[in-house]
Design an enzyme around this catalytic site. Structure first.
Site, PDB file in Angstrom:
ATOM      1  N   ASN A 156       0.827  -1.111   0.072  1.00  0.00           N
ATOM      2  CA  ASN A 156       0.023  -0.033  -0.037  1.00  0.00           C
ATOM      3  C   ASN A 156       0.934   1.200   0.182  1.00  0.00           C
ATOM      4  O   ASN A 156       0.559   2.146  -0.584  1.00  0.00           O
ATOM      5  CB  ASN A 156      -1.191  -0.235   1.144  1.00  0.00           C
ATOM      6  N   GLU A 254       2.818  -4.812  12.470  1.00  0.00           N
ATOM      7  CA  GLU A 254       2.058  -3.931  12.270  1.00  0.00           C
ATOM      8  C   GLU A 254       0.785  -4.443  11.214  1.00  0.00           C
ATOM      9  O   GLU A 254       1.176  -4.702  10.043  1.00  0.00           O
ATOM     10  CB  GLU A 254       2.608  -2.558  11.554  1.00  0.00           C
ATOM     11  N   CYS A 288      -6.766   3.782   7.396  1.00  0.00           N
ATOM     12  CA  CYS A 288      -8.147   4.486   6.916  1.00  0.00           C
ATOM     13  C   CYS A 288      -9.343   4.076   7.570  1.00  0.00           C
ATOM     14  O   CYS A 288      -9.349   3.072   8.615  1.00  0.00           O
ATOM     15  CB  CYS A 288      -8.321   3.959   5.281  1.00  0.00           C
ATOM     16  N   GLU A 467       6.762   1.248  16.923  1.00  0.00           N
ATOM     17  CA  GLU A 467       8.031   1.865  16.159  1.00  0.00           C
ATOM     18  C   GLU A 467       7.771   3.419  16.265  1.00  0.00           C
ATOM     19  O   GLU A 467       6.658   3.801  16.176  1.00  0.00           O
ATOM     20  CB  GLU A 467       7.889   1.445  14.727  1.00  0.00           C
TER      21      GLU A 467
END
Length: 486
Positions: A156, A254, A288, A467
């Site tokens: 992405n 993540e 999002c 992070e």
């Protein structure tokens, strides 16, 4: 035919400071046309083995450099990417399907900034020291790089997220083997061409291209790779945890999100609507917004205005600077996102605009591309898969709520916990709600404003670890406590 295939860009693995051809390749498509854009190495165990060895061999020299020496190299690399910003942006847009505007203003500048940020932050980390006068002892900590880091990044935000891993890993003195997504490998390959000019010694950064199932798995299972940083789906994250458990690897994961926006009736809609449009539809980002909870008093007004604005979004050729939204990453992904909209309709939800409701007019060259209109769904149950599962496309669900207590409970009722946004002009309420949301990040009256010094990461199925300036430094170094009796 061979003669015909010469037209494609053919990528090669970058191992030990050299480009190395691979026996087999995978086709990678331009999502806005549906045509093959380039061929990507289909690496596996052998390639990963060679890359890990190169990284291991480079570790003694790189880890013994001073932070200042590494910092200067990172800054030089940032300058070289910035000098080539336009070429990188064009490649990212073509390879990923995102708009050229987004690549030019967000992706590539952020990749440059990732190197500058860690080049600076590495110079400012302090170790701790304490004294025990009664025992005649002094204690202090020292931090050393871990070794070879395995870095796996998604499609992405290809260069943006890859550099967010490479920069802290090498700033701390580790060497790396990185595997970008096989769907978006071009900008990583372009970056490899700049490493030598930046002064990065051979073997410090190795990039192996290929699929997660082959190349990713080989990297995760390699006994000489003690640390893995991964961004991607929760399913793959779980697999990485299983595969790395026998080796006791250190993980930063993540993973997915199902991020809520909570809009109270005292929200400023002139700010809220354009920002929520962006957070719902601007390129599939893990941050999002896909669930929008609107307080009942303003629900119908919000919905009317939100749908009207969604319909104004221009979808089409990513190279067109007037376009708001480009293509989805692949044909399979487009089908998956469409299937969620169909499921919602089957459950009795209302699709107010977008997929299956409005027709999409595309330019001639983009008819075979993977495009979808911004889609807004209402009258959907909290239990629906569209409210529970990560869709990762331009689809958002809008539902009403009555009380603060109720909406917190509903916002928290998914397995994910990455980010949330809260819209209200009541300061007390903002703090109360932010405290109780199970999210690693909460934005109030804004979205996606990041201070890289602060921790980034999720709760629950959205991952483990954080992070950021200090957090990445701690993740990519081993700490040792030393006690001296004098």
């Amino acid at each position: 035919t061979m003669a015909h295939s010469k037209a494609f860009l053919v990528l090669e693995n970058f191992i030990g400071g050299k480009f190395v051809p691979c026996p087999s390749y995978i086709d990678s498509y331009n999502p806005s046309t549906g045509d093959i854009y380039c061929r990507v190495p289909d690496s596996g165990k052998e390639e990963v083995e060679t890359a890990v060895k190169a990284a291991k061999d480079a570790f003694p020299i790189w880890s013994s450099k001073t932070p200042l020496e590494r910092s200067q190299i990172l800054n030089k690399l940032a300058d070289l990417i910035e000098d080539d910003l336009e070429a990188f942006a064009q490649a990212e847009s073509k390879d990923q399907g995102k708009t050229i505007t987004f690549a030019r203003t967000i992706d590539i500048p952020r990749a440059v900034y990732n190197f500058r940020f860690f080049a600076s932050s590495i110079l400012h980390h302090m170790t701790e020291c304490t004294e025990m006068a009664t025992m005649g002892c002094m204690h202090y900590t020292s931090r050393t790089p871990v070794g070879v880091a395995g870095l796996i990044s998604p499609w992405n935000l290809p260069l943006y997220l890859l550099t967010w891993k490479i920069a802290p890993a090498i700033a701390c003195g580790n060497t790396v083997v990185a595997k970008p997504s096989e769907m978006t490998s071009v900008t990583a390959w372009m970056m490899c061409k700049l490493l030598e000019r930046a002064g990065v010694p051979h073997g410090v950064v190795n990039v192996v291209f290929g699929t997660g199932a082959k190349a990713g798995e080989a990297l995760v299972c390699h006994p000489d790779v003690p640390v893995i940083s991964f961004t991607g789906s929760t399913l793959t994250g779980q697999r990485i945890m299983e595969k790395s458990a026998p080796h006791c690897k250190r993980l930063s994961l993540e993973l997915g999100g199902k991020n809520p926006a909570i809009i109270f009736d005292d929200a400023d809609l002139t700010q809220c609507i354009p920002t929520t449009l962006r957070s719902s539809f601007a390129n599939q980002i893990c941050l999002c917004t896909s669930r929008i909870f609107v307080q009942r008093g303003i629900y119908s007004e919000f919905l009317k205005r939100f749908v009207a604005e969604s319909k104004k979004w221009k979808v089409g050729n990513p190279a067109d600077p007037t376009v708001d939204m480009g293509a989805l990453i692949s044909k399979e992904h487009l089908e998956k996102v469409r299937s969620y909209v169909k499921k919602a309709q089957a459950e009795g939800a209302k699709v107010l605009c977008g997929e299956g409701v409005d027709s999409l007019a595309l330019p001639t060259g983009n008819q075979k591309g993977y495009f979808m209109l911004p889609t807004v769904i209402a009258e959907v149950n909290d239990e629906s898969c569209c409210m529970q599962e990560e869709i990762f496309g331009p689809v958002t669900c809008v539902v009403p709520f009555d009380t603060e207590e109720e909406v917190i409970k509903r916002a928290n009722s998914v397995k994910y916990g990455l980010s949330a946004t809260v819209w209200s002009s009541n300061v007390g309420r903002v703090h109360r709600v932010a405290q109780r949301l199970q999210s690693g990040l909460v934005w109030t009256n804004c979205w996606l404003i990041r201070d890289l010094n602060l921790p980034f990461g999720g709760m629950k199925a959205s991952g483990m670890g954080r992070e950021g300036g200090k957090d990445s430094y701690e993740f990519f170094t081993e700490v040792k406590t030393i006690t001296i009796k004098h």
